[in-house]
Design a protein around this motif. Sequence first.
Motif, PDB file in Angstrom:
ATOM      1  N   UNK A   1      25.015  -7.334  13.953  1.00 15.74           N
ATOM      2  CA  UNK A   1      24.430  -6.183  14.634  1.00 15.74           C
ATOM      3  C   UNK A   1      25.494  -5.108  14.774  1.00 15.74           C
ATOM      4  N   UNK A   2      25.064  -3.893  15.042  1.00 19.14           N
ATOM      5  CA  UNK A   2      26.007  -2.819  15.331  1.00 19.14           C
ATOM      6  C   UNK A   2      26.690  -3.083  16.660  1.00 19.14           C
ATOM      7  N   UNK A   3      27.845  -2.464  16.817  1.00 20.09           N
ATOM      8  CA  UNK A   3      28.482  -2.479  18.131  1.00 20.09           C
ATOM      9  C   UNK A   3      27.632  -1.648  19.075  1.00 20.09           C
ATOM     10  N   UNK A   4      27.760  -1.914  20.361  1.00 19.94           N
ATOM     11  CA  UNK A   4      27.043  -1.081  21.332  1.00 19.94           C
ATOM     12  C   UNK A   4      27.431   0.376  21.173  1.00 19.94           C
ATOM     13  N   UNK A   5      28.718   0.623  20.945  1.00 16.64           N
ATOM     14  CA  UNK A   5      29.176   2.007  20.808  1.00 16.64           C
ATOM     15  C   UNK A   5      28.558   2.694  19.593  1.00 16.64           C
ATOM     16  N   UNK A   6      28.065   1.924  18.627  1.00 21.48           N
ATOM     17  CA  UNK A   6      27.428   2.499  17.452  1.00 21.48           C
ATOM     18  C   UNK A   6      25.971   2.863  17.675  1.00 21.48           C
ATOM     19  N   UNK A   7      25.429   2.536  18.819  1.00 16.57           N
ATOM     20  CA  UNK A   7      24.021   2.807  19.123  1.00 16.57           C
ATOM     21  C   UNK A   7      23.881   4.041  20.006  1.00 16.57           C
ATOM     22  N   UNK A   8      24.686   5.034  19.774  1.00 11.27           N
ATOM     23  CA  UNK A   8      24.669   6.248  20.611  1.00 11.27           C
ATOM     24  C   UNK A   8      23.410   7.062  20.365  1.00 11.27           C
TER      25      UNK A   8
ATOM     26  N   UNK B   1      27.197   4.873  27.158  1.00  9.15           N
ATOM     27  CA  UNK B   1      27.586   3.509  27.468  1.00  9.15           C
ATOM     28  C   UNK B   1      27.900   3.256  28.931  1.00  9.15           C
ATOM     29  N   UNK B   2      27.545   4.209  29.798  1.00  8.09           N
ATOM     30  CA  UNK B   2      27.768   4.056  31.232  1.00  8.09           C
ATOM     31  C   UNK B   2      26.537   3.396  31.849  1.00  8.09           C
ATOM     32  N   UNK B   3      26.748   2.442  32.736  1.00  9.41           N
ATOM     33  CA  UNK B   3      25.648   1.742  33.394  1.00  9.41           C
ATOM     34  C   UNK B   3      24.996   2.684  34.411  1.00  9.41           C
ATOM     35  N   UNK B   4      23.697   2.953  34.216  1.00  9.62           N
ATOM     36  CA  UNK B   4      22.964   3.833  35.126  1.00  9.62           C
ATOM     37  C   UNK B   4      22.011   3.053  36.023  1.00  9.62           C
TER      38      UNK B   4
END
Length: 165
Positions: free
Chosen positions: A48-55, A148-151
């Motif tokens: 899978x993509x990194x989380x940072x790649x799912x912008x 990527x900040x938790x809201x």
Amino acid sequence: MRHVKWIFVVLLISSLTSFVSKDKPSGGLNVGDMAPDFIQSMSDGQQADKLSGMKGKYLLLSFWASYDAQSRMQNASLNHVLRESAQDNVEMVSVSFDEYRSVFEETVRKDRIVTPVCFVETEGENSELYKEFRLSRGFTNYLLDDAGVIVAKNISATELSAYLD
């Protein structure tokens, strides 16, 4: 009479301290924290993509296991809300901590989990991902903004529906 006043004061202070302690975070990451980046293999073995790649989209990051009924029900409810929604600005990343892939696959089938990013962390509670997200006090879910900040943390299906509308 004097002792009654002191007893009242002690009771008042103890009730206030217990009230304040309930507001403290209960473990794991909290709203405002940056979510750790990670990459995992998906259920079909692909990377899978990194989380940072799912912008560009909000991410609903759901941690669960088949043996934890509450997290499993929450994961299924959130997945259902996202499937029924016409919105496409939130993508779900579903992470199971079952130690056996076969248990994970059967649970996904029974719960009808349909999400592009759904994978199992077969090291369970010993995995780095489990430790990075500090899940020792229980499984949870996080709604991350496009940076990527938790809201939101422990968002319910009802709260997610309200957010999507």
